[in-house]
Design a protein around this motif. Structure first.
Motif, PDB file in Angstrom:
ATOM      1  N   CYS A   1       8.594  -4.843   1.599  1.00 18.94           N
ATOM      2  CA  CYS A   1       7.173  -5.130   1.346  1.00 18.94           C
ATOM      3  C   CYS A   1       6.996  -6.410   0.531  1.00 18.94           C
ATOM      4  CB  CYS A   1       6.487  -3.951   0.649  1.00 18.94           C
ATOM      5  SG  CYS A   1       6.417  -2.462   1.653  1.00 18.94           S
TER       6      CYS A   1
ATOM      7  N   HIS B   1      -1.579   6.218   4.195  1.00 21.60           N
ATOM      8  CA  HIS B   1      -1.548   4.760   4.129  1.00 21.60           C
ATOM      9  C   HIS B   1      -1.989   4.180   5.468  1.00 21.60           C
ATOM     10  CE1 HIS B   1       2.365   5.303   6.121  1.00 21.60           C
ATOM     11  NE2 HIS B   1       2.300   4.012   6.458  1.00 21.60           N
TER      12      HIS B   1
ATOM     13  N   VAL C   1       0.705  -5.622  -0.331  1.00 24.03           N
ATOM     14  CA  VAL C   1       0.338  -4.214  -0.443  1.00 24.03           C
ATOM     15  C   VAL C   1      -0.754  -4.100  -1.497  1.00 24.03           C
ATOM     16  CG1 VAL C   1       1.092  -1.880  -1.008  1.00 24.03           C
ATOM     17  CG2 VAL C   1       2.642  -3.419   0.218  1.00 24.03           C
TER      18      VAL C   1
ATOM     19  N   ARG D   1      -1.290  -1.630   3.661  1.00 27.49           N
ATOM     20  CA  ARG D   1      -0.173  -2.559   3.793  1.00 27.49           C
ATOM     21  C   ARG D   1      -0.588  -3.670   4.750  1.00 27.49           C
ATOM     22  NH1 ARG D   1       5.849  -0.842   6.031  1.00 27.49           N
ATOM     23  NH2 ARG D   1       7.023  -2.636   5.223  1.00 27.49           N
TER      24      ARG D   1
END
Length: 458
Positions: A187, A421, A432, A437
């Motif tokens: 991420c 999410h 994020v 995301r």
């Protein structure tokens, strides 16, 4: 990553394409017992070329019969009354020695002679030779097969080049994709130079698409007119297939095919079955919309009544968005002005439907079911995928305001949906924020689906 390399020649330039589907052929050869391999997919996705290369690399002898072009062989094979007669007639047209244990028998365009599929189990029982069957209209024509030999066929579906394969054709190596996978897994942001380069290639992918001949022309000749001419030829071939295989429904199906770009540009972006004929027709092969999906020409994305796992339980089969199987063909159908606008990076054009088509294509190529959700309270969730027993909504954004996504926010705050999410695919880098995301749109193919190497047993 073990992927086959094969080449095409274009005006004196050798262009190398790598196809992930080669791994499926290798897996079949390694793990089969007595099964033949059935390779299907739309016309012009590279099935025949890849099978030939696989055969030449793995067998001393390859016997190939094209049952669409070789009318004499097709007539002889279609009239065979037993497996012994069938094998005898195949051997009569073979241009290579039939050596047990060292020969691949490749029957191409088997939709022209469907009894081969019925009788292949008798050939496989002999276990002297390996068999690969391939065809371009199997989703439509398989309904005419008297008896599908359960347990005697492994199936693989080939798609146009996905975006990663497209970048390989552009010379992008594994080190670049290792950086992308690192950023995805951690991420973290992709290196900015890599990010800009992949976005540039993604824009080119939207124009070119993933048909191998088109990709070869695009990179080897750098000729947009030639690229579009090839795309036009493929689109015309699809229309001719509709005329040939759709019978008395061909006029309506052609109309639906021609309407896909305008429908995707509409605010609702969805077909309703009753809109064309006045009432739903739900039989799979009588349904004119799904004929295009069965022919691997279009990708239906089904509406679900609720974005809850499992999505199949709430799928509404009469409401769906219909994308083309190759984004380059959609851009071609949209006209040359759209191509020019993309090449000049105009910001006042709505590219949303084209971006969504590319994402639908990536999701399908990587084994995802295609679903979306829309209602008056939540809004519209462009795509829904399943990961580890959870539903993950995806929003596709083509502009700079990619952090505005009220429908995603509404879905995330609805307790009984169980959504923990969401993902936004855009031109931005990896970020994020809370439960959202943000991923570059070129990462769509990295979203996990639990896809098996082979499509499964038929």
């Amino acid at each position: 990553m073990a992927c086959k390399v094969y080449s095409g020649i274009w005006i004196g330039v050798i262009l190398v394409l790598r196809r992930k589907a080669y791994r499926d052929l290798e897996a079949w050869r390694q793990y089969k017992t007595k099964q033949a391999l059935l390779v299907d997919g739309a016309r012009q996705v590279g099935k025949t070329f890849l099978i030939r290369e696989f055969g030449s690399e793995n067998y001393e002898h390859v016997v190939e019969l094209n049952l669409l072009e070789n009318v004499e062989a097709r007539d002889a094979i279609s009239s065979a009354k037993s497996s012994a007669e069938l094998f005898l007639r195949i051997s009569a047209f073979a241009q290579e020695p039939l050596v047990p244990g060292k020969t691949l028998i490749f029957l191409d365009e088997v939709q022209a002679c469907s009894n081969v599929i019925t009788m292949v189990k008798f050939l496989c029982d002999r276990q002297e030779y390996d068999y690969i069957l391939s065809g371009s209209m199997l989703g439509v024509e398989m309904k005419n097969v008297r008896s599908v030999p359960v347990g005697y066929l492994m199936a693989v579906t080939m798609h146009p080049l996905d975006f990663e394969e497209f970048t390989w054709a552009a010379g992008i190596g594994e080190d670049i994709w290792n950086e992308v996978r690192r950023a995805y897994a951690q991420c973290g942001a992709v290196d900015e130079f890599v990010h800009r380069r992949l976005l540039q290639l993604f824009h080119e992918y939207l124009i070119c698409g993933g048909m191998p001949d088109v990709v070869q022309a695009y990179f080897a000749a750098n000729d947009m007119q030639r690229t579009r001419a090839l795309q036009g030829g493929i689109a015309q071939m699809y229309r001719e297939d509709i005329s040939k295989y759709a019978g008395d429904r061909s006029r309506t199906i052609k109309r639906i095919f021609d309407l896909i770009p305008s429908e995707l540009n509409d605010q609702n972006k969805r077909f309703v079955v009753k809109d064309i004929e006045g009432q739903p027709r739900l039989n799979r092969y009588d349904n004119d919309f799904l004929w295009l999906a069965d022919a691997s020409v279009a990708l239906p994305v089904y509406n679900v009544d609720e974005p809850r796992y499992p999505l199949m339980m709430s799928m509404n089969s009469t409401k769906f968005k219909l994308f083309l199987a190759d984004v380059g063909l959609l851009t071609y159908e949209c006209g040359l002005d759209v191509v020019r606008s993309m090449l000049s990076d105009r910001l006042d054009i709505n590219y949303g439907a084209i971006y969504e088509n590319a994402v639908a294509q990536e999701l399908a190529a990587h084994g995802h079911g295609l679903f979306f959700f829309k209602n008056r309270v939540i809004g519209e969730l462009d795509f829904l995928i399943e990961q580890e027993g959870r539903v993950v909504p995806l929003e596709v954004k083509s502009g700079k305001s990619y952090k505005r996504h009220s429908a995603l926010n509404n879905a995330l705050t609805t307790p009984n949906y169980g959504i923990d999410h969401a993902v936004v695919l855009s031109e931005g880098n990896v970020e994020v924020e809370g439960k959202v995301r943000y991923l570059p749109v070129y990462m769509a193919g990295l979203l996990e689906s639990g896809r098996r190497t082979l499509s499964g047993m038929v």
